[in-house]
Scaffold this active site. Sequence first.
Site, PDB file in Angstrom:
ATOM      1  CG  PHE A 148     -23.519 -10.074  -4.360  1.00 56.15           C
ATOM      2  CD1 PHE A 148     -22.762 -10.165  -3.203  1.00 56.15           C
ATOM      3  CD2 PHE A 148     -24.839 -10.505  -4.308  1.00 56.15           C
ATOM      4  CE1 PHE A 148     -23.311 -10.666  -2.022  1.00 56.15           C
ATOM      5  CE2 PHE A 148     -25.399 -11.008  -3.132  1.00 56.15           C
ATOM      6  CZ  PHE A 148     -24.622 -11.080  -1.985  1.00 56.15           C
ATOM      7  CG  ASP A 233     -27.368 -13.636 -10.779  1.00 48.00           C
ATOM      8  OD1 ASP A 233     -28.559 -13.289 -10.668  1.00 48.00           O
ATOM      9  OD2 ASP A 233     -26.621 -13.837  -9.794  1.00 48.00           O
ATOM     10  CE  LYS A 262     -31.514  -9.439  -5.099  1.00 53.35           C
ATOM     11  NZ  LYS A 262     -31.281  -9.491  -3.674  1.00 53.35           N
TER      12      LYS A 262
HETATM   13  C1  LIG Z   1     -27.262 -10.732  -8.802  1.00 64.36           C
HETATM   14  C2  LIG Z   1     -27.611 -11.460  -7.548  1.00 64.36           C
HETATM   15  N1  LIG Z   1     -27.536 -12.799  -7.523  1.00 64.36           N
HETATM   16  C3  LIG Z   1     -27.852 -13.515  -6.425  1.00 64.36           C
HETATM   17  C4  LIG Z   1     -28.242 -12.886  -5.265  1.00 64.36           C
HETATM   18  C5  LIG Z   1     -28.568 -13.707  -4.039  1.00 64.36           C
HETATM   19  O1  LIG Z   1     -29.932 -13.665  -3.773  1.00 64.36           O
HETATM   20  P1  LIG Z   1     -30.472 -14.120  -2.317  1.00 64.36           P
HETATM   21  O2  LIG Z   1     -30.049 -13.051  -1.358  1.00 64.36           O
HETATM   22  O3  LIG Z   1     -31.967 -14.201  -2.487  1.00 64.36           O
HETATM   23  O4  LIG Z   1     -29.855 -15.436  -2.027  1.00 64.36           O
HETATM   24  C6  LIG Z   1     -28.326 -11.489  -5.249  1.00 64.36           C
HETATM   25  C7  LIG Z   1     -28.726 -10.787  -4.003  1.00 64.36           C
HETATM   26  O5  LIG Z   1     -28.534  -9.610  -3.832  1.00 64.36           O
HETATM   27  C8  LIG Z   1     -27.998 -10.764  -6.400  1.00 64.36           C
HETATM   28  O6  LIG Z   1     -28.057  -9.432  -6.430  1.00 64.36           O
END
Ligand SMILES: Cc1ncc(COP(=O)(O)O)c(C=O)c1O
Length: 409
Positions: A148, A233, A262
Amino acid sequence: MTAPVVPTRTSADLIRAEEPVLAHNYHPLPVVVASAEGAWVRDVEGRRYLDMLAGYSALNFGHRHPLLIEAAHRQLDRLTLTSRAFHNDRLAGFAERLAALTGLDMVLPMNTGAEAVESGIKVARKWAYEVKGVPADRATIVVAADNFHGRTTTIVSFSTDETARAGFGPFTPGFRIVPYNDLAALEAAVDETTAAVLIEPIQGEAGVVIPDDGYLAGVRELTRRENCLFVADEIQSGLGRTGRTLAVEHEGVVPDVLLLGKALGGGIVPVSAVVARREVLSVLRPGEHGSTFGGNPLAAAVGTAVVELLETGEFQRRATELGAVLRDGLTGLVGKGVVGFRARGLWAGVDVDPALGTGREVSERLMREGVLVKDTHGSTIRLAPPLTITGEELTSALATLEGVLRRDS
Ligand SMILES: Cc1ncc(COP(=O)(O)O)c(C=O)c1O
């Protein structure tokens, strides 16, 4: 002049009012939060709930941490937005401290997590063409199944979740998907066109899936050997959640590119960043990438205050110590409604016996008992409380979970 009388709307009224005017892209628990402090939120009727989700780790420091709120207030009173057409006096300090915190060299400030991922993909591709010498438009990026990384068109192009993809094609090419936690499959997918391997050090949305020891070090070794970038990530796993500043530190690994988001915004404003080695981020030149809001002074002030909190080590320590409490508590629930769990630091994916209900149903029961969590898939719930939670609060949440599972068994 007297203030206009605002008709009081109940939680039920407000939930009903959303239905015709809000896109239905979420299925929230039926709780309407009106205020919050620390690990606690309060709904419109004044009921208190312990927040065991913490905004998917956007609230690692709890709701309205006093030092973060103070930094935001100070900045609100001085300067909020310039755009990157001009310099602002907060950005250099933010970038310096974030680079130092992560052991990397340069920072590309953005806003949301998905934007950081998109930016990381663009940077990796450009690096492949300009530095590695991949022929034009041939670069590939290897990703993991069940990932994700966000919701944009390019990002869902390499999702394996059909709900996230269906109806949104055509998709962006250039991605190869391999099973997570499988170094042999990764090695087979990497070739001379590979710009990067993009993975989550722990797969959060997949249910807090933790790879075997040695996987992240193996990814580091493989990407170095094959001359491609390791893009980690850490948007959900980073910034204290797992007991370290970054989850990759559990294996002593430094990626080439780090994606943060976040918690970088302290639960106040969206702040994300691509943090990378100089050789990598130097591929960007004026006009090639940007964002009106990325690196704005308010975001930089809050982000700097977040880095200052992490520099103390207190939150990483709390995540480790309270993580042991979480792990012990969950171990005690195995066989009592919990069939298994995965935990690192103050973060756990808990598989509930499907006979007791779906993750959603368990989340609703917990909500009625004053504890907020989020289901992921099937009968899995995710626990990610603010790192400011106390041991007593955590123990009481685990007792509530035990009660919810016992009552319905
Ligand atoms: C690992 C990871 N990458 C990217 C994102 C995307 O972040 P955003 O919702 O701020 O676009 C998330 C969101 O849950 C995430 O958990």
